[in-house]
Design an enzyme around this catalytic site. Structure first.
Site, PDB file in Angstrom:
ATOM      1  N   GLU A 190       4.223  -3.732 -19.368  1.00 29.08           N
ATOM      2  CA  GLU A 190       3.827  -2.833 -18.278  1.00 29.08           C
ATOM      3  C   GLU A 190       4.842  -1.679 -18.211  1.00 29.08           C
ATOM      4  O   GLU A 190       5.967  -1.791 -18.687  1.00 29.08           O
ATOM      5  CB  GLU A 190       3.778  -3.613 -16.961  1.00 29.08           C
ATOM      6  CG  GLU A 190       3.415  -2.812 -15.729  1.00 29.08           C
ATOM      7  CD  GLU A 190       2.114  -2.000 -15.871  1.00 29.08           C
ATOM      8  OE1 GLU A 190       1.997  -1.203 -16.833  1.00 29.08           O
ATOM      9  OE2 GLU A 190       1.234  -2.120 -15.002  1.00 29.08           O
TER      10      GLU A 190
ATOM     11  N   HIS B 160      -4.293  -7.955 -17.553  1.00 25.51           N
ATOM     12  CA  HIS B 160      -4.227  -9.328 -17.036  1.00 25.51           C
ATOM     13  C   HIS B 160      -4.514  -9.360 -15.550  1.00 25.51           C
ATOM     14  O   HIS B 160      -4.439  -8.349 -14.856  1.00 25.51           O
ATOM     15  CB  HIS B 160      -2.831  -9.899 -17.272  1.00 25.51           C
ATOM     16  CG  HIS B 160      -1.812  -9.171 -16.454  1.00 25.51           C
ATOM     17  ND1 HIS B 160      -1.627  -9.387 -15.097  1.00 25.51           N
ATOM     18  CD2 HIS B 160      -0.970  -8.184 -16.789  1.00 25.51           C
ATOM     19  CE1 HIS B 160      -0.702  -8.550 -14.643  1.00 25.51           C
ATOM     20  NE2 HIS B 160      -0.294  -7.809 -15.642  1.00 25.51           N
TER      21      HIS B 160
ATOM     22  N   HIS C  23      -1.307  -4.642 -19.778  1.00 26.71           N
ATOM     23  CA  HIS C  23      -1.103  -4.384 -18.364  1.00 26.71           C
ATOM     24  C   HIS C  23      -1.840  -3.100 -17.981  1.00 26.71           C
ATOM     25  O   HIS C  23      -2.347  -2.386 -18.836  1.00 26.71           O
ATOM     26  CB  HIS C  23       0.391  -4.256 -18.088  1.00 26.71           C
ATOM     27  CG  HIS C  23       1.176  -5.446 -18.542  1.00 26.71           C
ATOM     28  ND1 HIS C  23       1.527  -6.475 -17.695  1.00 26.71           N
ATOM     29  CD2 HIS C  23       1.656  -5.789 -19.756  1.00 26.71           C
ATOM     30  CE1 HIS C  23       2.198  -7.393 -18.377  1.00 26.71           C
ATOM     31  NE2 HIS C  23       2.295  -7.006 -19.636  1.00 26.71           N
TER      32      HIS C  23
END
Lengths: 259, 259
Positions: B89, B11, B188
């Site tokens: 993440e 992202h 992520h």
């Protein structure tokens, strides 16, 4: 005795709302006013501490975006959103895209009211020559539905809407409610109406008079058999809600110019 | 021979990217640049005629919003999105929220690079006294995971990320790929890298040198055993991609003010 709660809502309209045209299965976007309505709806639900399990929407983007905006306000973007054609707005057939005022002038207020508000009167079906036919049926989303493309509706009454929605309610949504999850359904005027009719046991005659305002959370409390324990309740400022209901009702009336 | 394709992406920017702080499990929003990156990503995928069947994201809102923006560009808002903590993440433990520049000055660029880029070095765990501890672990999303709250990570190496991601890949994502579905994974920096390491068979040493730019669709072609048939490819303008890679690499370096 109330055992389960669910929230449903009717998204705000897009550009055609202002033009008073039947949007139905045309995939119009929300306008900025209606996005704000969705955000306000989310803020209300947040103030009431709602924590949703799955969210159900139609496959029309305006119901999905409404759900996304609400989830964003709630900080619950991770909640799964399931989209199905079963929640799509009523298919208005040949009347799709036509201006309500013009239809009323051509066919009379009563015929239009019947088409819009009766239980089992079906508008004329959409034909291949209709300007929006291919835009609708060529879209990939209708090729990956649970039923084949050629068996999807070409026109519907409210009764037809309930008939195609009910299996989905029974097989996908009811089990989630019964498992104790708080469900949010972001749907359309007629698909919300159809489901309320079923859950509240509203008669074919009375359903005509039920108007769902846009962007207002509708709370339904259900017993252990998933029957409503009382009438649905609109959550929020009641005056604003009544004004919103009136606005939707006025859409079917012809505006006569006085000279 | 390539049998399956999947798209993954990292992202776009949030506010802390600009401040050079480890965001990790703090639920930062995308900033306007990050949103723009996501839309551009969507436009590219639209040009390449991608039709997704399923999208997977983490439960951090920035990966979900990225997916939503991409689906909106594609006109595929109705495609199901599934969110799991296993795509989150990497958990940076006690380093969460700290400024990378300050850390590099305190610990040296090399230690920070090791923490950021080695395979098995784990940062110090986050403690209850950490300013973001409760913001993370009090959030309901971590109470409804497939793993009890007290067993969720308090710090991770890239190796740990792969260990918690792999069961999810094997049990949820791989079967969908094998069934022929076109999958998008909106993840992520480190969760994407971990998955690429696994699918491409990249060594523990080499993974340090892999940098993923933000907001760029990454195409991976897989054989019938879901092994990569070649290196991952960044889709889009190659010059812009190289610039984006460099931007990410520069984040770990100390900037000296010249007097």
């Amino acid at each position: 005795m109330s055992k389960y709660k669910l929230i449903m809502l009717r998204h705000g309209e897009g550009a055609w709302d202002k033009e008073n045209r039947f949007c139905s299965w045309v995939d119009q976007k929300l306008n900025s006013e209606r996005m704000e309505e969705a955000q306000n709806c989310g803020q209300q639900l947040k103030a009431l501490n709602f924590e949703f399990g799955p969210v159900f929407t139609s496959i029309l983007n305006r119901s999905i975006l409404t759900a996304w905006l609400i989830l964003e306000e709630l900080g619950q973007e991770r909640v799964s959103v399931e989209s199905s054609w079963h929640f799509d707005e009523c298919h208005y057939g040949a009347l799709i895209g036509l201006n309500r005022e013009q239809i009323v002038l051509n066919h009379g207020k009563e015929q239009v009211r019947l088409w819009r508000k009766s239980y089992n009167v079906t508008p004329p079906p959409i034909e291949e020559s209709h300007p929006y036919y291919h835009e609708i049926y060529n879209d990939w989303r209708y090729k990956v539905c649970a039923i084949p493309l050629d068996q999807l509706p070409r026109s519907e009454s409210l009764k037809d809407v309930l008939e195609r929605l009910l299996p989905y309610w029974n097989e996908r949504i009811a089990p989630e409610v019964l498992s104790g999850k708080t469900i949010l359904m972001s749907a359309h005027g007629n698909s919300s109406q159809a489901l309320l009719k079923h859950l509240e046991g509203i008669s074919d005659e009375d359903i005509i008079n039920i108007t769902c305002p846009t962007g207002v959370p509708i709370l339904l409390e259900l017993d252990e058999n998933l029957h409503a324990v009382g009438p649905h309740q609109f959550l929020g400022n009641q005056e604003a809600i009544q004004a919103a209901i009136k606005k939707v009702e006025d859409q079917g009336k012809v505006e006569c110019n006085d000279k």
